[in-house]
Design an enzyme around this catalytic site. Structure first.
Site, PDB file in Angstrom:
ATOM      1  N   LYS A 245       4.813 -37.266 -21.602  1.00 30.25           N
ATOM      2  CA  LYS A 245       4.789 -35.812 -21.385  1.00 30.25           C
ATOM      3  C   LYS A 245       6.185 -35.425 -20.926  1.00 30.25           C
ATOM      4  CE  LYS A 245       3.205 -32.259 -18.308  1.00 30.25           C
ATOM      5  NZ  LYS A 245       2.614 -32.003 -17.004  1.00 30.25           N
TER       6      LYS A 245
ATOM      7  N   GLY B   5       1.448 -25.773  -9.602  1.00 31.02           N
ATOM      8  CA  GLY B   5       1.007 -25.814  -8.202  1.00 31.02           C
ATOM      9  C   GLY B   5       0.629 -24.468  -7.613  1.00 31.02           C
TER      10      GLY B   5
ATOM     11  N   GLY C  26      -1.009 -24.185 -13.399  1.00 24.95           N
ATOM     12  CA  GLY C  26      -1.484 -22.862 -12.994  1.00 24.95           C
ATOM     13  C   GLY C  26      -2.996 -22.760 -12.858  1.00 24.95           C
TER      14      GLY C  26
ATOM     15  N   ASN D 274      -3.875 -30.634 -11.817  1.00 29.47           N
ATOM     16  CA  ASN D 274      -3.766 -31.627 -10.750  1.00 29.47           C
ATOM     17  C   ASN D 274      -4.009 -31.011  -9.385  1.00 29.47           C
ATOM     18  OD1 ASN D 274      -2.987 -34.205  -9.558  1.00 29.47           O
ATOM     19  ND2 ASN D 274      -1.203 -33.085  -8.841  1.00 29.47           N
TER      20      ASN D 274
END
Lengths: 255, 369
Positions: free
Chosen positions: A96, A157, A184, A205
């Site tokens: 990624k 975040g 997001g 995450n």
């Protein structure tokens, strides 16, 4: 069966999770089990290849697709170097690409990401670029050999949801690759909404790692992603801003 | 506008008067905002903010959790030379103090590195006094080159250098710079540093900027709290971090809040910072700059450091000795007395028990070459 196909790999789950920000890495296996996810991303910067015994990789169950990310890379060259290191250390061919040179908003640099995508795809990597949802950049990444496109919903975040919804819709309509909404997504309802729009998958995450009960939250996201995907496949009924007139204006034509 | 000009723009601004005019209701409104202005930040340092300290702390904790999760990066400082040409009255290493001086040879540095690394530490911070004749750039270059073989990240906390010299150390393997302005107040700075290289306020003030231009990945700013009015120093340190973040968006910016500690000599702080004020500084900065790193050193006690963790901390030191060769290769006078003497395994265990993940490895030079 409704599978997510990235490159030549087919997986069942459309929920991809991260591995950072946990209060204890030992929570990761339980979170992955509850999320039932098949793909997990790991920041290469957090892997200590010199000390495999202490590596975060030890907490990732076998059988998952490892998606190392180049978090910390500030340009294409650093992202490419990170990918090479990842492959050399046995982390596979998936990568990624995260090229970020703005530490305040953590917004990706699309032009450097295109360069890195091109170079790494040529070398046989399965490249998933994290990007700002710009159609022109997405086309270039697709042309450069990306295996999927990962537009952000909101800055990393922030948990603010899919603020870039309309532009992600354009990518979903125009790009013939899986479009995975990354960053997001803060609540299961955000994930469900992204999936209803036709996103191929979502990656998140913070929403799980920073919740009071990461394992329960992982399950909530699994259910939300499944609900959103099922709704997309079922075809959502159209919406209207106004009530339908019971006596339509053209009703006289039928009499 | 340079940062020096930003400081000058506050010359005629009455910081004390402004802070005295702030009300707790104004603090409530500021806490509700998603982005804070410079004046909002200053208001959070006011005494009225003390009445809303819990609410500010809650906001700071939420922002920290969002941006950094529960991860805390651990590092260890390694003092390699305590020779110093400066006469800072607040520092044990000052030239005029009759202390045991030492200067580690490269084999001694390697010996220390092996000991520290064996304890699990992967991020090292190299410190020296300001003595270019003893700890020259060439010596530092060799030291950094050697240390990069033992650690994944090498940070430096040394006297200010030119951009070209920072570039040399970066090429050798340094990726982070910590430098404290001591005090941002020019008259106080001049009184504390009347002569020698350190008398140049502006050369020190612009050091982080020079290092960023040279390619440093991360820089830390701060004042030595207690030397001058803590409120104005905390304010300008915050503005310094904000300036660097705006000017060098790719660089990771951090702040630290070192408080004066007991040391050799008889210097006592002119403006001691209490624990409540400390928390006010730290939480105000977190609300003002949600994405900057915050480092807490072993100047603070283990109990206080553990309590601070949720309020914004992202990096802490562990297994610390502030004397040259303190990790086993030699012995000398410490720069300051540390208040947290826990070893690395104890810090790790305490972090996990408190719900934080000790991160030993957060960067590797191998990723950039």
């Amino acid at each position: 069966m409704d599978e997510l196909i990235i490159g030549t790999t087919a997986v069942r789950s459309r929920l991809i999770t991260g591995s950072g920000k946990y209060r204890d890495d030992r929570l990761i296996p339980a979170v992955l089990a509850a999320a039932e996810c098949d793909i997990i991303t790991v920041a290469l910067r957090r892997i200590d290849f010199d000390r495999p015994a202490e590596s975060i990789l030890n907490h990732i169950p076998k059988g998952k697709v490892l998606l190392p990310n180049t978090s910390g890379a500030r340009n294409a060259e650093e992202a490419i170097r990170s990918a090479h290191l990842s492959r050399a250390m046995g982390c596979g061919d998936w990568i990624k690409i995260e090229v970020i040179n703005d530490q305040k908003y953590l917004l990706p640099d699309n032009s450097e990401t295109i360069k890195a995508t091109e170079a790494l795809a040529k070398e046989g990597f399965v490249v998933l670029p994290y990007m700002y949802p710009d159609l022109i950049a997405a086309r270039r990444m697709a042309d450069a050999g990306a295996a999927a496109i990962m537009p952000l919903g909101a800055p990393i975040g922030t948990n603010r949801g899919v603020l870039t919804k309309d532009f992600i819709s354009i990518l979903i309509d125009e790009i013939r690759l899986p479009v995975i909404v990354d960053a997001g997504i803060g609540r299961p309802s955000h994930a469900a909404a992204a999936m209803e729009m036709g996103a191929a998958a979502v990656l998140l995450n913070t929403a799980i790692a920073a919740s009071d009960d990461p394992v329960a939250m992982a399950r909530a996201f699994k259910l939300a992603v499944e609900a959103g995907r099922t709704a997309y496949l079922a075809g959502c009924a159209p919406t209207s801003n106004e009530a339908r007139a019971s006596s339509p204006l053209t009703g006289f034509l039928d009499t | 506008m340079s940062f020096a000009e930003i400081i000058d723009s506050y010359c005629s601004f009455d910081i004390e008067g402004y802070c005295a005019s702030v009300t707790p209701a104004a603090i409530d409104r500021i806490i509700d905002r998603s982005t804070l202005s410079e004046r909002d930040f200053l208001a959070l340092l006011s005494d009225a903010a003390d009445e809303r300290l819990e609410a500010t702390a809650q906001k700071a904790a939420a922002l920290t959790r969002l941006h950094f999760g529960s991860a805390i990066v651990l590092f260890t400082p390694m003092y390699i030379s305590n020779y110093c040409d400066n006469i800072c009255p607040y520092c044990s290493f000052a030239h005029h103090h009759d202390i045991t001086r030492s200067h580690l040879s490269l084999p001694e540095i390697e010996q220390e590195a092996k000991r520290i690394s064996a304890g699990g530490i992967r991020h090292i911070l190299v410190l020296t006094g300001e003595s270019p004749s003893k700890a020259s750039v060439g010596y530092l270059e060799e030291a950094v080159r050697l240390l990069r073989n033992h650690f994944s990240s090498v940070a430096i906390e040394i006297y200010p250098l030119s951009q070209a010299d920072y570039a040399r150390l970066i090429a050798a393997g340094a990726d982070m710079l910590t430098l404290y302005q001591e005090t941002y107040d020019k008259p106080r700075y001049a009184r504390l540093h009347p002569s020698g290289a350190k008398a140049d306020y502006r050369f020190r003030l612009d050091a982080q900027e020079r290092s960023c231009r040279a390619g440093m990945r991360a820089v830390t700013v701060g004042a030595l709290y207690g030397l001058h009015d803590w409120r104005s120093d905390a304010f300008f340190a915050g503005l310094h971090a904000a300036y660097l973040q705006r000017r060098f968006p790719a660089v990771e910016i951090a702040a630290s809040f070192p408080r004066l500690r007991p040391l050799a000599g008889d210097f006592s702080p002119s403006s001691p910072v209490g624990d409540r004020q400390f928390v006010r500084m730290m939480t105000a900065l977190r609300c003002f700059l949600p994405t900057v790193g915050i480092t807490i050193s072993t100047r603070e006690s283990a109990k206080f450091r553990m309590s601070l963790l949720p309020l914004g901390v992202t990096r802490i030191s562990a297994g610390v000795s502030t004397s040259v060769g303190g990790h086993g290769s030699a012995g000398s006078t410490a720069q300051f007395e540390i208040a947290d003497t826990r070893d690395v395994p104890s810090v790790k265990a305490d972090l996990l028990a408190a719900g934080f993940q000790p991160v030993m490895h957060d960067w590797s030079r191998a990723l950039t070459g």
